[in-house]
Design an enzyme around this catalytic site. Structure first.
Site, PDB file in Angstrom:
ATOM      1  CG  ASP A   1       1.675 -15.237   8.191  1.00  0.00           C
ATOM      2  OD1 ASP A   1       1.477 -16.332   7.612  1.00  0.00           O
ATOM      3  OD2 ASP A   1       0.914 -14.263   8.061  1.00  0.00           O
TER       4      ASP A   1
ATOM      5  CE  LYS B   1       0.314  -4.500   6.214  1.00  0.00           C
ATOM      6  NZ  LYS B   1       1.175  -5.678   6.340  1.00  0.00           N
TER       7      LYS B   1
ATOM      8  N   GLY C   1      -7.080  -4.544   5.150  1.00  0.00           N
ATOM      9  CA  GLY C   1      -7.112  -3.221   4.529  1.00  0.00           C
ATOM     10  C   GLY C   1      -6.578  -3.294   3.120  1.00  0.00           C
TER      11      GLY C   1
ATOM     12  N   GLY D   1      -6.485  -6.790   1.196  1.00  0.00           N
ATOM     13  CA  GLY D   1      -6.405  -7.966   2.060  1.00  0.00           C
ATOM     14  C   GLY D   1      -7.477  -7.894   3.119  1.00  0.00           C
ATOM     15  N   GLY D   2      -7.486  -8.831   4.027  1.00  0.00           N
ATOM     16  CA  GLY D   2      -8.506  -8.875   5.055  1.00  0.00           C
ATOM     17  C   GLY D   2      -8.469  -7.662   5.963  1.00  0.00           C
TER      18      GLY D   2
END
Ligand code: NAG
Ligand code: NAG
Ligand code: NAG
Ligand code: NAG
Ligand code: NAG
Ligand code: NAG
Ligand code: NAG
Ligand code: NAG
Ligand code: NAG
Ligand code: NAG
Length: 767
Positions: free
Chosen positions: A592, A492, A476, A473-474
């Site tokens: 989100d 993550k 990591g 993802g943006g």
């Protein structure tokens, strides 16, 4: 239905006529109330450039009126009004609610505020108001909330505030108030929250405080209060949940009667001049979650009964003169994740700690050490643990939800709330990123044998080799790691560069804060985290199927996800959001919700993930926000109001749920919603995911229509008209009427207008 509606309207019109005629009859002598109201709003200058036509003022932004067209509410919070509070405000005599928080207001508080006798909410926090608190505010006897926090108000607290006997929240924090607490405040018998922290108040706490029987929060940290034996009077306030007396000049010892405050969640007495020992009865405070006595002159040993404090998450006894050995009972505190016993005179050995939340990083030569060392500065103490206590039982002992949410409330009261108040001040001085955390680097892995550490993670992923990477993802990458015990987890990890970006760092810490305390069967579980500057990662329960986004677009998985599974996914999401919004205090908004942040386990159960932008909605803090979330899922009103409410999540939920039925992002349908007539010619079956055959079962078809109706209610353009998540969940349980129209006939227009759902509780979506 009809009669119950017309009644108030007729009454209202009657009233309006009466009031207007009174107004006109008075206007001959002097200015009528309506005229002076019009004059006051015009002179305020707050709606300059919006309109000069005061006859339309009830339609101006931030204004609400009653049936007679008289202003009753003004909410202009978070709008840069600049300027002063005009004295003419006192002419808005019907005003019940006035919120001008964070409006860049300066000048002094006008005495005419005291004329607003119907006011029950007065919020002026986070402005640049200076000068004294006018005694005239004592006339506002209907007031329930008074917040003047975060200004430059000086002088003393007027005794007249003691007349506000309906007050529940009094927040005067972060000003320049001097003098002592007036004894008249003892008359505020309904008061629940008293915030006076960050002022220059002095003197002792008046005896009369003991009359505040309903007090739940007493936060007076960072003043110059004095008093011997931490005022015994607090012992009478049995509803107290949070006491923060830190950073004052209290002397004497901690009275044992404090142990009677059974509701106590947090006790901060740090940075005073307390002597004597820690009362051993402290073990009676079963609900105590935060105990901070650091930087005093406490002596004697740490009472072994501290091991009874099962709820304890944070214990800071650093910088005292505690001696003797550390009681082995500390090992019983299985929720403990912050421990600080540094700079005392402790001796002996460090007990073998229950090392599930406090990560042991250095385990060479059979010596386990916690980093950073919570025992530093105790000369006669051997800092080595020779083994770790592990206990599998606690995993199953999941406390009830509400109990788990409460610790966050405390964090919030004392740290986040503070940060919110000062965010503006800080924003001017420093780049974003928040306060440095007390502990700096921390690593914590739990639920498994405490020996699983950093090294095992490194070994399982061969130092984060790309072969183990399952997504990027943006921020990591996500890795899959099989631990030595066989368990598979997801990691993550922030990219090196991102780890230095304060925004990513903040979102990681935010995620940890939420996921360590909230538990729900449909929220992804966090097993641990590591926040070394060198390597920052979070460890989660592994979700076999990956994201909902991916599954909807994968030909095989999409077919596997039949209508019943999809409806279950939607229900799972709804339960999580209802839990966050209604079972947590303060409510949590995820902010989100998107198909990327909903994960599926191998049986296609939905799990909500990614709490990096989640936040709490607090009674007395601004809900103002910067725009966060994922494009295509953000509620339309957020773009212009910038105020976050639960209803923003409700909208995003609607989008993800519709995407689940359609198999693709419902961009086009969303664009039709502002003018629903364009939906007349679109049938529900035209938009359903064509990877799946239409349901053959009448029951499934009926469920589908029911869910679709709820989805469109959630997508209402006007947040107030969207149902709450609790109502959505209730609807899922409600008895449904059978469809009397074939599925293929039903148009989106009918769904938007609730025509297809005429069940018993259909009203809940029309609120
Ligand atoms: C309102 O009146 C002022 C001065 O009378 C004028 O400068 C301003 O343009 C007017 N605003 C609007 C929106 O008409
Ligand atoms: C409004 O307040 C002012 C100043 O406090 C006072 O002089 C005046 O009498 C009040 N007016 C009314 C109608 O109460
Ligand atoms: C409050 O501050 C002002 C300056 O902003 C000062 O002139 C005034 O004397 C102060 N009042 C008190 C009571 O300290
Ligand atoms: C104490 O309060 C003052 C404002 O009155 C603030 O400037 C200061 O930073 C506070 N100190 C601490 C340690 O929070
Ligand atoms: C302890 O906390 C729980 C959960 O919030 C609450 O139900 C209980 O009443 C509290 N105990 C006391 C003595 O207040
Ligand atoms: C701890 O300190 C107290 C007084 O400060 C002293 O009486 C006691 O003997 C000390 N205990 C130990 C174990 O050193
Ligand atoms: C313990 O608290 C002191 C301040 O009292 C702080 O400087 C230190 O970093 C803390 N250590 C740990 C391990 O939390
Ligand atoms: C922990 O689990 C292991 C095996 O899973 C078991 O042998 C042991 O008895 C358990 N310990 C406790 C304290 O329940
Ligand atoms: C998937 O999650 C649900 C809900 O937590 C659980 O009941 C179910 O057992 C899980 N399925 C598998 C295969 O783990
Ligand atoms: C923020 O939202 C919460 C939950 O909706 C609400 O209770 C609170 O009053 C709001 N705060 C303000 C200042 O409006």
């Amino acid at each position: 239905m009809v009669s119950s509606f017309t009644h108030p309207i007729i009454l209202g019109l009657l009233w309006a006529t009466i009031l207007i005629s009174i107004a006109t009859s008075m206007s001959t002598a002097e200015q009528s109330p309506l005229e002076s109201e019009a004059k006051a709003v015009l002179e305020s200058g707050w709606w300059n450039g919006y309109s000069n036509d005061t006859s339309q003022r009830c339609k101006w932004p931030g204004i609400s009126c009653n049936f007679a067209g008289i202003i009753t509410e003004i909410d202009l919070s978070d709008r840069g009004l600049g300027g002063n509070i005009p004295p003419g405000i006192g002419d808005l005599s019907a005003l019940e609610y006035l919120d001008l928080s964070n409006c860049d207001l300066s000048g002094e508080l006008p005495t005419s505020l005291g004329n607003l006798s119907l006011l029950h909410f007065l919020g002026l926090s986070r402005n640049y108001i200076h000068g004294p608190i006018p005694s005239a505010l004592g006339q506002l006897t209907n007031l329930r909330t008074l917040s003047l926090a975060g200004n430059q108000i000086n002088g003393s607290i007027p005794s007249a505030l003691g007349q506000l006997t309906n007050l529940q929240i009094l927040n005067l924090a972060y000003n320049q108030l001097e003098g002592s607490i007036p004894s008249a405040l003892g008359q505020l018998t309904n008061l629940q929250y008293l915030y006076l922290y960050d002022n220059q108040l002095e003197g002792s706490i008046p005896q009369e405080i003991e009359k505040l029987k309903n007090l739940r929060v007493l936060a007076i940290t960072n003043n110059s209060f004095i008093g011997h034996d931490i005022p015994l009077l607090l012992c009478h306030l049995t509803k107290l949940e949070h006491i923060n007396l830190g950073l004052n000049q209290f002397t004497g010892s901690i009275p044992s009667c404090l142990c009677n405050l059974e509701a106590l969640f947090s006790l901060y007495l740090s940075q005073n001049r307390l002597i004597g020992s820690i009362p051993s009865c402290v073990g009676n405070l079963y609900n105590l979650t935060f105990l901070d006595l650091h930087s005093n002159q406490l002596q004697g040993s740490i009472p072994s009964d501290i091991g009874n404090l099962e709820a304890l998450i944070s214990l800071d006894l650093s910088q005292n003169r505690l001696n003797g050995s550390i009681p082995s009972q500390i090992a019983m505190l299985h929720r403990l994740s912050e421990l600080n016993l540094t700079f005392n005179q402790l001796s002996g050995y460090v007990p073998n700690l229950y090392a599930t939340k406090l990560l042991i990083v250095d385990n060479s030569n059979d010596c386990y050490k916690i980093y950073p060392d919570p025992f530093e500065g105790n000369k006669a103490l051997s800092p080595c643990m020779n083994s770790l206590v592990t206990n599998n039982a606690t995993n199953n002992k999941s406390p009830p939800y509400i109990k788990i949410c409460l610790p966050i409330a405390i964090f919030y009261t004392f740290s986040i709330l503070g940060c919110l108040f000062f965010s503006r001040v800080k924003a001017n001085n420093k780049p974003a990123g928040g306060r440095p955390t007390k502990n700096g680097d921390i690593c914590s892995i739990w639920n498994y044998d405490g020996k699983i550490a950093y090294e095992d993670i490194i070994a399982a992923t061969e130092d984060f080799d790309f072969r183990y990477c399952i997504g990027v993802g943006g921020y990591g990458s996500v890795y899959r790691a099989q631990l030595p015990c066989g368990k598979v987890v997801a990691l993550k990890k922030l990219h090196r560069l991102e780890a230095e970006n304060p925004a990513f760092d903040k979102s990681f810490r935010n995620e940890i804060k939420f996921l360590t305390e909230i538990r729900h069967r449909n929220i992804v579980k966090l097993h641990g985290f590591c926040l070394h500057r060198r390597s920052m990662f979070l460890i989660y329960e592994y979700m076999e199927k990956g994201s909902l986004f991916y599954n909807l677009r994968d030909e095989v998985e999409a077919v596997e996800m039949d209508w019943t599974k999809r409806i279950e996914i939607i229900k799972g999401m709804a339960h999580v959001l209802s839990y966050l919004h209604h079972d947590c205090t303060p409510p949590i908004v995820h902010r989100d919700i998107s198909s990327n942040n909903v994960l599926l386990n191998s049986s296609f159960q939905a799990f909500v993930a990614d709490f990096g932008t989640a936040r709490m909605l607090d009674l007395d803090s601004s809900n103002h926000t910067i725009l966060v979330g994922t494009r295509g899922y953000i509620a339309p009103e957020l773009a212009y109001t910038m105020v976050v409410t639960e209803k923003c999540d409700v909208y995003s939920f609607g989008v993800v749920a519709l995407e689940t039925l359609m198999g693709k992002h419902p961009e086009e349908v969303l664009s039709w919603l502002p003018s629903p007539s364009s939906l007349v010619n679109t049938k529900l079956i035209d938009v359903l995911d064509n990877c799946l055959p239409l349901p053959t079962s009448q029951l499934v078809a009926q469920n589908l229509v029911h869910v679709a109706t709820l989805i469109f209610a959630c997508l209402n353009q006007r947040p107030k008209l969207r149902p709450t998540m609790k109502e959505v969940c209730k609807e899922f349980l409600s008895r449904q009427t059978s469809l009397n129209v074939p599925l293929r006939m039903i148009s989106l227009f009918q769904l938007v207008k609730h025509e297809m759902h005429i069940g018993e509780s259909s009203d809940t979506c029309n609120v």
